[in-house]
Design a protein around this motif. Structure first.
Motif, PDB file in Angstrom:
ATOM      1  N   ASP A  75       6.625  26.724 -12.335  1.00 10.87           N
ATOM      2  CA  ASP A  75       6.489  27.993 -11.633  1.00 10.87           C
ATOM      3  C   ASP A  75       5.706  27.823 -10.338  1.00 10.87           C
ATOM      4  OD1 ASP A  75       7.902  29.598 -13.232  1.00 10.87           O
ATOM      5  OD2 ASP A  75       6.225  30.775 -13.999  1.00 10.87           O
ATOM      6  N   ILE A  76       4.583  27.127 -10.448  1.00 13.23           N
ATOM      7  CA  ILE A  76       3.693  27.006  -9.304  1.00 13.23           C
ATOM      8  C   ILE A  76       4.374  26.187  -8.214  1.00 13.23           C
ATOM      9  CG2 ILE A  76       2.305  24.903  -9.590  1.00 13.23           C
ATOM     10  CD1 ILE A  76      -0.165  26.690  -9.706  1.00 13.23           C
ATOM     11  N   LEU A  77       5.075  25.131  -8.598  1.00  7.80           N
ATOM     12  CA  LEU A  77       5.740  24.293  -7.607  1.00  7.80           C
ATOM     13  C   LEU A  77       6.950  25.016  -7.010  1.00  7.80           C
ATOM     14  CD1 LEU A  77       5.542  20.744  -9.254  1.00  7.80           C
ATOM     15  CD2 LEU A  77       4.081  21.725  -7.485  1.00  7.80           C
ATOM     16  N   ARG A  78       7.668  25.740  -7.859  1.00  8.68           N
ATOM     17  CA  ARG A  78       8.825  26.467  -7.337  1.00  8.68           C
ATOM     18  C   ARG A  78       8.407  27.561  -6.370  1.00  8.68           C
ATOM     19  NH1 ARG A  78      13.222  27.195 -12.222  1.00  8.68           N
ATOM     20  NH2 ARG A  78      13.947  25.045 -12.136  1.00  8.68           N
ATOM     21  N   LEU A  79       7.300  28.230  -6.669  1.00  4.05           N
ATOM     22  CA  LEU A  79       6.816  29.270  -5.767  1.00  4.05           C
ATOM     23  C   LEU A  79       6.544  28.696  -4.385  1.00  4.05           C
ATOM     24  CD1 LEU A  79       4.404  31.460  -7.903  1.00  4.05           C
ATOM     25  CD2 LEU A  79       6.363  32.263  -6.593  1.00  4.05           C
ATOM     26  N   ALA A  80       6.105  27.426  -4.350  1.00  2.00           N
ATOM     27  CA  ALA A  80       5.824  26.802  -3.061  1.00  2.00           C
ATOM     28  C   ALA A  80       7.034  26.056  -2.523  1.00  2.00           C
ATOM     29  CB  ALA A  80       4.650  25.843  -3.203  1.00  2.00           C
ATOM     30  N   GLY A  81       8.174  26.156  -3.213  1.00  2.00           N
ATOM     31  CA  GLY A  81       9.384  25.477  -2.755  1.00  2.00           C
ATOM     32  C   GLY A  81       9.294  23.978  -2.839  1.00  2.00           C
ATOM     33  N   VAL A  82       8.734  23.461  -3.930  1.00  2.00           N
ATOM     34  CA  VAL A  82       8.560  22.016  -4.035  1.00  2.00           C
ATOM     35  C   VAL A  82       9.484  21.392  -5.064  1.00  2.00           C
ATOM     36  CG1 VAL A  82       6.870  20.176  -4.222  1.00  2.00           C
ATOM     37  CG2 VAL A  82       6.162  22.378  -3.414  1.00  2.00           C
ATOM     38  N   GLY A  83      10.241  22.184  -5.820  1.00  2.00           N
ATOM     39  CA  GLY A  83      11.150  21.593  -6.792  1.00  2.00           C
ATOM     40  C   GLY A  83      10.416  20.852  -7.884  1.00  2.00           C
ATOM     41  N   GLU A  84      11.052  19.812  -8.404  1.00  2.00           N
ATOM     42  CA  GLU A  84      10.600  19.182  -9.643  1.00  2.00           C
ATOM     43  C   GLU A  84       9.613  18.039  -9.418  1.00  2.00           C
ATOM     44  OE1 GLU A  84      12.585  20.061 -12.949  1.00  2.00           O
ATOM     45  OE2 GLU A  84      12.352  21.718 -11.557  1.00  2.00           O
ATOM     46  N   GLY A  85       9.203  17.828  -8.192  1.00  2.00           N
ATOM     47  CA  GLY A  85       8.520  16.583  -7.828  1.00  2.00           C
ATOM     48  C   GLY A  85       7.234  16.275  -8.576  1.00  2.00           C
ATOM     49  N   SER A  86       6.824  15.034  -8.530  1.00  2.00           N
ATOM     50  CA  SER A  86       5.525  14.656  -9.060  1.00  2.00           C
ATOM     51  C   SER A  86       4.835  13.752  -8.052  1.00  2.00           C
ATOM     52  CB  SER A  86       5.662  13.940 -10.391  1.00  2.00           C
ATOM     53  OG  SER A  86       5.797  12.559 -10.174  1.00  2.00           O
ATOM     54  N   LEU A  87       3.546  13.535  -8.314  1.00  2.00           N
ATOM     55  CA  LEU A  87       2.724  12.798  -7.368  1.00  2.00           C
ATOM     56  C   LEU A  87       3.178  11.354  -7.213  1.00  2.00           C
ATOM     57  CD1 LEU A  87       0.463  14.069  -5.893  1.00  2.00           C
ATOM     58  CD2 LEU A  87      -1.147  12.968  -7.404  1.00  2.00           C
ATOM     59  N   SER A  88       3.856  10.839  -8.234  1.00  2.00           N
ATOM     60  CA  SER A  88       4.196   9.420  -8.190  1.00  2.00           C
ATOM     61  C   SER A  88       5.582   9.165  -7.599  1.00  2.00           C
ATOM     62  CB  SER A  88       4.086   8.820  -9.596  1.00  2.00           C
ATOM     63  OG  SER A  88       4.539   9.722 -10.562  1.00  2.00           O
ATOM     64  N   ASP A  89       6.245  10.240  -7.146  1.00  2.00           N
ATOM     65  CA  ASP A  89       7.536  10.020  -6.516  1.00  2.00           C
ATOM     66  C   ASP A  89       7.359   9.322  -5.172  1.00  2.00           C
ATOM     67  OD1 ASP A  89       8.971  11.154  -8.561  1.00  2.00           O
ATOM     68  OD2 ASP A  89       8.924  13.158  -7.699  1.00  2.00           O
ATOM     69  N   ARG A  90       8.411   8.629  -4.740  1.00  2.00           N
ATOM     70  CA  ARG A  90       8.357   7.929  -3.471  1.00  2.00           C
ATOM     71  C   ARG A  90       8.692   8.859  -2.303  1.00  2.00           C
ATOM     72  NH1 ARG A  90       8.051   2.813  -5.265  1.00  2.00           N
ATOM     73  NH2 ARG A  90       8.458   2.843  -7.487  1.00  2.00           N
ATOM     74  N   VAL A  91       8.513   8.318  -1.084  1.00  2.00           N
ATOM     75  CA  VAL A  91       8.684   9.133   0.114  1.00  2.00           C
ATOM     76  C   VAL A  91      10.084   9.755   0.173  1.00  2.00           C
ATOM     77  CG1 VAL A  91       8.780   9.076   2.623  1.00  2.00           C
ATOM     78  CG2 VAL A  91       6.963   7.873   1.413  1.00  2.00           C
ATOM     79  N   MET A  92      11.129   8.949  -0.068  1.00  2.00           N
ATOM     80  CA  MET A  92      12.474   9.483   0.128  1.00  2.00           C
ATOM     81  C   MET A  92      12.819  10.534  -0.935  1.00  2.00           C
ATOM     82  SD  MET A  92      13.114   8.314   2.924  1.00  2.00           S
ATOM     83  CE  MET A  92      14.613   9.270   3.143  1.00  2.00           C
ATOM     84  N   GLU A  93      12.405  10.285  -2.196  1.00  2.00           N
ATOM     85  CA  GLU A  93      12.628  11.290  -3.240  1.00  2.00           C
ATOM     86  C   GLU A  93      11.930  12.601  -2.877  1.00  2.00           C
ATOM     87  OE1 GLU A  93      11.573   9.822  -7.282  1.00  2.00           O
ATOM     88  OE2 GLU A  93      11.728   7.880  -6.262  1.00  2.00           O
ATOM     89  N   THR A  94      10.651  12.465  -2.472  1.00  2.00           N
ATOM     90  CA  THR A  94       9.869  13.650  -2.146  1.00  2.00           C
ATOM     91  C   THR A  94      10.498  14.398  -0.978  1.00  2.00           C
ATOM     92  OG1 THR A  94       7.939  12.402  -2.817  1.00  2.00           O
ATOM     93  CG2 THR A  94       7.545  14.460  -1.676  1.00  2.00           C
ATOM     94  N   THR A  95      10.923  13.650   0.034  1.00  2.00           N
ATOM     95  CA  THR A  95      11.556  14.272   1.185  1.00  2.00           C
ATOM     96  C   THR A  95      12.768  15.087   0.742  1.00  2.00           C
ATOM     97  OG1 THR A  95      10.874  12.393   2.511  1.00  2.00           O
ATOM     98  CG2 THR A  95      12.556  13.823   3.447  1.00  2.00           C
ATOM     99  N   LYS A  96      13.561  14.485  -0.124  1.00  2.00           N
ATOM    100  CA  LYS A  96      14.767  15.159  -0.601  1.00  2.00           C
ATOM    101  C   LYS A  96      14.427  16.435  -1.374  1.00  2.00           C
ATOM    102  CE  LYS A  96      17.368  11.414  -1.821  1.00  2.00           C
ATOM    103  NZ  LYS A  96      18.027  10.726  -2.935  1.00  2.00           N
ATOM    104  N   GLN A  97      13.343  16.388  -2.178  1.00  2.00           N
ATOM    105  CA  GLN A  97      12.950  17.571  -2.942  1.00  2.00           C
ATOM    106  C   GLN A  97      12.498  18.708  -2.028  1.00  2.00           C
ATOM    107  OE1 GLN A  97       9.884  15.753  -5.149  1.00  2.00           O
ATOM    108  NE2 GLN A  97      11.300  14.700  -6.511  1.00  2.00           N
ATOM    109  N   ARG A  98      11.808  18.340  -0.953  1.00  2.00           N
ATOM    110  CA  ARG A  98      11.224  19.379  -0.103  1.00  2.00           C
ATOM    111  C   ARG A  98      12.229  19.958   0.880  1.00  2.00           C
ATOM    112  NH1 ARG A  98       5.478  17.511   0.388  1.00  2.00           N
ATOM    113  NH2 ARG A  98       5.061  16.921  -1.765  1.00  2.00           N
ATOM    114  N   LEU A  99      13.220  19.145   1.242  1.00  2.00           N
ATOM    115  CA  LEU A  99      14.138  19.505   2.314  1.00  2.00           C
ATOM    116  C   LEU A  99      14.885  20.826   2.096  1.00  2.00           C
ATOM    117  CD1 LEU A  99      15.626  16.978   4.533  1.00  2.00           C
ATOM    118  CD2 LEU A  99      17.295  18.623   3.709  1.00  2.00           C
TER     119      LEU A  99
END
Lengths: 466, 466
Positions: free
Chosen positions: B279-303
């Motif tokens: 809920d908290i991540l979706r409210l901020a538009g961050v999707g399913e990500g976690s701290l240990s994801d890499r740059v490209m995964e994270t970029t894709k989640q946020r885009l």
């Protein structure tokens, strides 16, 4: 198509009926019984409901219906309903209940539930509840209230099942069977083993106790995972440990390490739930509010954050006002400038939410903070470049000016990189200096992304275009 | 002063040491042992750590350190660590482990933990883990995997302690003592009573079982609160019920209502935790990500969220572009317009966060939705008037124009009222049509407050001032 959606809806309704004990229909029936003043019918309808559902019901109906319902239901009113009620409604309900009903309601509650109930009441109401208790219970509650708010001491129950470390399984079982009901907690899952100085040294689960030969020593069937909390430790630490180590119950000790109470997982689960609630609301600048608060209370809760935001917004406007001349020359700048700021604000919110959550779950520590900052900056850079290309094209197509495209593209990259950096670094720094990052990060990060966004875009535009 | 702060810091450090099993010092010592390739030292340092802490450690160190540590620690690697690991890291770790170590690690896990472990693995890794299991365990896991993702069937463990409804306390105790260890769950808190058709009809707690006379019938000491879940029910419903009714464990039944498993509170607590996180991540538009994801995964989640925001921002810009002539005449409009939009955006976010949370906790229902909307609109009105006065004065002082003050004040009131309305109504409508309000509300609400904010301010200005 319409058939399908009807079926899906029915499925959904059926599922909801399964999950909710309290349906919309129940609520209507109860409100009708209240309206026609039918106490017998009301009692019949309320009878099958769990206290938690009755509390939800009271929270969801209007203040007028609430007070009529309580007066009609009065005699049946259970203490557990009070425990489950939201704070703001709870005070209102206690004020409506007659002293006798209130006394009856609190008398059969566990000590930790009474503590939870009275700690937020005003002094008059607190005294009324305490007066209703028996002497020994009152002392217990008052002692619990002497621990700091949000501490393990407030959370624990004083009824503990303990056994000396040298006991055998048989001795423990005999002791349990001989102890009168009222000295044992309502629910317990472990026997806590203590040494002669009353220090807890381990847990034995009831399942193991029941299945082991009477001659076996307790010390040989202790659980591997065992955590002890001190009464002054923050309840947030307790909730974290329960969640992290899958604890079911854990002993609480005083400053000398002596066993004085026990915390069970359902209490820890409530704390975890409240912490989450708090984080999510603080991130949005909503404070402590609940759905049942009134207009003026809610307004007061929301106002401080809006005031902070106003200061932020005015700071951003001051940046804009430095470029009035540029805007007057090229009005397109005014049209495009909110885009850069808005994208930065959103990217910053993404980074800060991830950082605030990771700090709360203790996943963001000194060991990985630099790696996380580096990642967020790189993510900002990659997304910045992607949206720079898109906005560059939009700028050219919309306003027919390639250099306007370059300017907005460059500003976009700058602002998204800064957003990643600020979104991570600001919560980390706030946490280090002892400020709740959930509460304060948003204002700081938005200020940074607004100021940088407007400054980069308008500054570059003034330098390149004019 | 400096003494005080040092003391406070020491206090804080001491408290953290108490709360965290894993300190910064531990991590450094472990990384040093890895660096000098000292397997004995590493094992000694890791020995006292809980699997959950080892998982945290692996998540927090760099990929390079992680793979070296695992290779050095290989033989000691415990299945529970895998359960505790974050998904993205888990796949990486499983790929590093040798097949023998992996087989050893999963063999002593509970069936529900293996399910949790394999459900997110890719097919090759899943096959590797399943091959390592004994035949009966593998069948159990595969059966669990046949239930929908995020269902009660995936969450339950198949090891159940049950007793026929006609049994006495003595019979139940004798049965428990006679059953071999491996057929019972690791931890259990209740005996589930069943009728001849295997339908669960009630719970008896172990504490009560142990304290009651052998001749008493189980049916006479059943718990009051008893909830049964079907295997296909969403895990979110399970978590809600555990939290709402303070359950410790609950039976799971198949479509015919027959007992097939049990869910315990620690599993429900994990689900609740994940739901909150989501809920908290979706409210901020961050999707399913976690701290240990890499740059490209994270970029894709946020885009995707940033892309939605870009569309929103461009829509707002188009509103502005309708008033280019007005801005060209009075540049102060460009300076002040972001303030109105920003205040509306913040007030809207406040309302929508409260609404999204209340929907998630099932506190916002058909029974109170109109009252809540009315309250939010009134809060918007009151806050709108307060900030209208402030901004009116700012407008006059800053730009020396009373009519500019009136315009911005009026726009502020309009936008904050609209923010309260949109912030509540949009999540409610999204939920009704089956869209997760946490995911989509933000974009809609911001679009509304941006468009209304710019339109009200610039439109009024064009009408009144020019």
């Amino acid at each position: 198509m319409s058939d399908q959606s009807t079926e899906a809806e029915q499925d959904r309704d059926a599922r909801e009926d399964e999950a909710y004990t309290l349906s919309q229909k129940d609520i209507s029936a109860i409100l009708y019984a209240v309206e026609i003043d039918d106490a017998a019918k009301l009692t019949e309808l309320m009878e099958p409901l769990h206290a938690a559902d009755i509390a939800d019901l009271l929270e969801q109906i209007s203040g007028y219906d609430r007070s009529r319902l309580i007066r009609l239901y009065d005699r049946e009113f259970d203490g557990e309903i009070l425990s489950e009620l939201d704070e703001s409604i709870r005070e209102e309900v206690i004020a409506i209940l007659t002293p006798q009903v209130l006394a009856e309601a609190v008398r059969d509650m566990d000590s930790d539930d009474v503590v939870d109930l009275v700690e937020d009441l005003d002094d008059t109401q607190q005294a009324a509840v305490l007066d209703a208790l028996e002497d020994s219970d009152r002392v217990a509650v008052q002692q619990a209230l002497s621990y700091p708010e949000y501490s393990a001491g407030r959370l624990m129950q004083r009824e503990v099942v303990m056994a000396p470390e040298h006991w055998t399984v048989g001795q423990a079982i005999d002791y349990l069977r001989a102890t009168p009901e009222e000295e044992l907690p309502d629910q317990f899952y472990h026997v806590i083993m203590i040494d002669p100085r009353l220090h807890p040294i381990g847990n034995v689960t009831l399942g193991k106790l029941m299945r082991t030969k009477r001659a076996t020593r307790l010390i040989d069937i202790m659980e591997d995972t065992f955590k002890v909390f001190t009464a002054t430790q923050p309840e947030a630490d307790v909730a974290y440990a329960f969640n992290q180590y899958h604890l079911i119950s854990a002993p609480v000790v005083d400053d000398e390490g002596r066993l004085i109470g026990v915390i069970t997982i359902d209490d820890a689960m409530s704390v975890l739930d409240e912490e989450h609630e708090e984080d999510i609301l603080r991130l949005a600048g909503v404070g402590e509010g609940s759905l049942s608060d009134r207009v003026m209370e809610t307004t007061k809760q929301r106002l401080p954050w809006l005031a902070v935001n106003l200061v932020t917004a005015i700071a951003a406007s001051m940046v804009i006002s430095q470029f009035e001349a540029a805007i007057a020359q090229l009005v397109a700048l005014a049209v495009l400038m909110p885009i850069v700021a808005s994208m930065g604000g959103n990217a910053g919110t993404q980074s800060l939410t991830v950082a605030v959550r990771a700090i709360a779950t203790r996943d963001l520590t000194g060991a990985n903070v630099w790696r996380v900052i580096r990642r967020e900056v790189l993510v900002g850079l990659v997304n910045g470049i992607i949206f720079a290309v898109i906005m560059g094209i939009v700028g050219v197509v919309w306003f027919g000016s390639p250099s306007l495209g370059y300017v907005i593209a460059a500003a976009m990259v700058i602002n998204l990189v800064v957003a990643g950096l600020a979104g991570t670094a600001i919560p980390v720094i706030l946490e280090r200096v002892g400020v709740d990052p959930a509460l304060a990060s948003g204002a700081f990060v938005t200020t940074v992304t607004d100021v940088v966004g407007f400054f980069a875009f308008l500054g570059l535009a003034a330098a390149v275009l004019l």
